[in-house]
Scaffold this active site. Structure first.
Site, PDB file in Angstrom:
ATOM      1  N   ASP A 207       0.831  -1.197   0.000  1.00  0.00           N
ATOM      2  CA  ASP A 207       0.000   0.000   0.000  1.00  0.00           C
ATOM      3  C   ASP A 207       0.874   1.259   0.000  1.00  0.00           C
ATOM      4  OD1 ASP A 207      -2.813   1.057   0.413  1.00  0.00           O
ATOM      5  OD2 ASP A 207      -1.819   1.983   2.128  1.00  0.00           O
ATOM      6  N   GLU A 260      13.673 -13.993   1.027  1.00  0.00           N
ATOM      7  CA  GLU A 260      14.020 -15.177   1.824  1.00  0.00           C
ATOM      8  C   GLU A 260      13.052 -16.328   1.529  1.00  0.00           C
ATOM      9  OE1 GLU A 260      13.796 -13.884   5.907  1.00  0.00           O
ATOM     10  OE2 GLU A 260      15.291 -12.303   5.603  1.00  0.00           O
TER      11      GLU A 260
HETATM   12  C1  NOJ Z   1      -4.260   3.158  -0.828  1.00  0.00           C
HETATM   13  C2  NOJ Z   1      -5.392   2.200  -0.648  1.00  0.00           C
HETATM   14  O1  NOJ Z   1      -5.608   1.519  -1.844  1.00  0.00           O
HETATM   15  C3  NOJ Z   1      -6.566   3.021  -0.201  1.00  0.00           C
HETATM   16  O2  NOJ Z   1      -7.758   2.274  -0.226  1.00  0.00           O
HETATM   17  C4  NOJ Z   1      -6.275   3.560   1.158  1.00  0.00           C
HETATM   18  O3  NOJ Z   1      -7.311   4.432   1.559  1.00  0.00           O
HETATM   19  C5  NOJ Z   1      -4.958   4.325   1.196  1.00  0.00           C
HETATM   20  N1  NOJ Z   1      -3.906   3.699   0.435  1.00  0.00           N
HETATM   21  C6  NOJ Z   1      -4.457   4.461   2.603  1.00  0.00           C
HETATM   22  O4  NOJ Z   1      -4.016   3.217   3.077  1.00  0.00           O
END
Ligand code: NOJ
Ligand code: MG
Length: 551
Positions: A207, A260
């Site tokens: 993310d 790993e």
């Molecule tokens: C990107 C994610 O895809 C989204 O859904 C989220 O709100 C933000 N990052 C924060 O984690």
């Protein structure tokens, strides 16, 4: 392009766990529900035939940002089940030769994570430096001019009254940013990776990695970009709240841990449009093997736009990365809605993502069929968003139910399994988000060889088995206006893919190419039908995959 690792030619299906399948009648999807529906995805003759699933976050969470606010990285949220259910899901998926990717959220935690609860308890707490704290500005306001990515949130800083300092949050105030410059954070977050890799997961979607690099001195953003909230708006301009080169150090560390475990993969949600800037996240082959292509899904419905994007695949390969393609996910309006041929519903003129009016809601938009052919025949890893295989559109969500901090509720509604059942067979309880009473469903399309679902299934079978799609070269062809055409060649065979973006018939002349046979058509000719590529009439919104008689 030679495909060795499984993920190079993989089709990854994104499951949004809250909306996929509810097994216990609480109205929210869960892990046992996903297991119940695995056969839809892989393992049987009538399965879609994907290679992996990516689960949006399943960890314990207050769900302020629907799981992207993690309160315990090493436990499953009770809404979704238990750790044992997660292990069972991995085992059941692997039985079907389906890999499992989890979502790894390194930039922030929930404010209810024990690390943050401790950190905010006192300035001297050992966990204080897990997060980013600063004294107020001289006027008592936030320490810098940085903004949250979410317009509704405002500044990226919130004052903690107990300790009198502000903490940084790139998203909501309930998602404090971790400080990866602290070696203890790095170690703790590496342990999270190992925790799940030890349980057999095959990799992670990472993310918002671009948020991990923040200016070491936390200086103000330059005035000309201070109002820009997200990296996709920045183009090639500098922003001090993200994109700092420090991020590459973090990603090399994450990659080393994941390496790993042989056979695993990382795909980064690098929210950067600028193609050259995005390349940096592959490192020298030692950071992210796969990076989502924000440019691809941001394209208008235009042959020229997609063709120009295709030119960039060579740059990705040159730095040791590998191309990816996706048109929908849980953050953007579904492409069946975005690209709808039919006019948007005028009652939602200000908010087009709230759904297009559809005169025949039992049929997917014709462009979704062209999109399916494109997604499955370009080289690289492809990502499908749950429901796109039946052409699901965004579903309007009444204001009192719309609780997402960034307005994304309509694109996260329950999977439409069988509209002859209450709530489309998603739940026996009351669904957490509305399910349309009529429209598209898996049950109807599964038994219709002409359906979008059947088209995806046929395309994915070809993608898994035809040498030209498994590892063939790619070259764009000039087929005239509003047609994106390319060739995929391997082992003495050549496929030609013709994608008609026009809403009217187009006469196509591919110089130097002769005759072939249709393998798959979005609609129209049956497999085996001979075609003359030197003079071909493509119908409106038609896509063809043709195998040349003489490559
Ligand atoms: C990107 C994610 O895809 C989204 O859904 C989220 O709100 C933000 N990052 C924060 O984690
Ligand atoms: Mg449930």
């Amino acid at each position: 392009m030679v495909s060795t690792e499984w993920w190079r030619n993989a089709t990854v299906y994104q499951v949004y766990p809250l909306s996929f399948m509810d097994s216990d009648g609480d109205g929210m999807g869960d892990l046992r529900g996903i297991v119940q529906r695995l056969d839809h995805l892989a393992g049987g003759p009538s399965s879609l035939g994907v290679d992996a699933i990516w689960l949006s976050p399943i960890y314990r969470s207050p769900m302020v940002d629907f799981g992207y606010d993690v309160a315990d990285h090493c436990d499953v949220d009770p809404r979704f089940g238990t750790l044992a259910d997660a292990e069972h899901l991995v085992e059941q998926a692997h039985r079907r030769r389906l890999r499992v990717l989890l979502d790894y959220v390194p930039n922030h935690t929930s404010d209810q994570h024990p690390w943050f609860e401790q950190a905010r308890s006192s300035r001297d707490d050992p966990y204080r430096d897990f997060y980013v704290w600063r004294d107020p500005a001289p006027d008592g306001g936030p320490p810098t001019n940085w903004l949250s990515a979410f317009a509704r949130v405002g500044p990226a800083w919130t004052l903690d009254p107990t300790t009198g300092q502000y903490y940084l949050h790139s998203y909501t105030a309930e998602q404090p940013d971790l400080d990866w410059r602290n070696p203890a954070v790095r170690e703790a977050m590496h342990q999270v990776l190992r925790f799940w890799l030890d349980r057999g997961v095959d990799g992670f979607r990472i993310d918002a990695p671009h948020r991990l690099g923040k200016d070491a001195l936390l200086r103000d953003n330059p005035a000309d970009v201070a109002h820009l909230r997200i990296a996709t708006q920045l183009d090639d301009r500098e922003h001090r709240s993200m994109g700092d080169p420090f991020v590459h150090d973090v990603l090399r560390g994450i990659r080393a841990v994941v390496d790993e475990y042989p056979g695993t993969v990382l795909v980064g949600e690098v929210g950067v449009h600028h193609p050259v800037r995005r390349l940096a996240y592959h490192g020298s082959g030692d950071e992210l093997p796969l990076v989502f292509d924000f440019g691809f899904w941001s394209n208008p419905w235009s042959a020229d736009a997609f063709r120009a994007g295709g030119e960039q695949m060579g740059d990705v390969l040159a730095v040791g990365g590998w191309p990816t393609h996706a048109l929908s996910n849980h953050d953007i309006p579904r492409h069946a809605t975005r690209y709808a041929l039919r006019q948007p519903d005028p009652s939602h003129a200000d908010e087009p993502h709230l759904g297009a009016s559809n005169p025949d809601p039992s049929q997917p938009d014709p462009r979704t069929r062209v999109a399916a052919v494109m997604l499955t025949t370009l080289p690289g890893a492809t990502f499908l968003y749950y429901g796109e295989e039946i052409g699901m559109t965004d579903v309007p969500v009444p204001a009192e139910l719309a609780t997402d901090p960034n307005g994304r509720d309509p694109l996260r509604t329950p999977m439409q399994w069988d509209l002859s059942q209450p709530d489309a067979g998603f739940t026996t309880g009351h669904p957490w988000r509305p399910v349309p009473a009529a429209g598209l469903d898996v049950a109807t399309q599964a038994s219709d060889p002409g359906s979008l679902l059947s088209l995806y299934r046929d395309l994915l079978r070809l993608r898994r088995t035809h040498p030209c799609l498994v590892g063939g070269d790619y070259a764009a062809l000039d087929a005239g206006p509003e047609v994106y055409a390319y060739r995929r060649s391997a082992q003495g065979a050549t496929l030609v893919v013709l994608l008609g973006f026009a809403d009217a018939p187009r006469h196509v002349t591919l110089d130097g190419l002769a005759t072939g046979r249709v393998l798959i058509a979005s609609h129209g000719p049956t497999p085996g039908t001979p075609v003359d590529l030197a003079a071909l009439d493509l119908e409106a919104n038609q896509a063809l995959v043709v195998e040349l008689d003489r490559p």
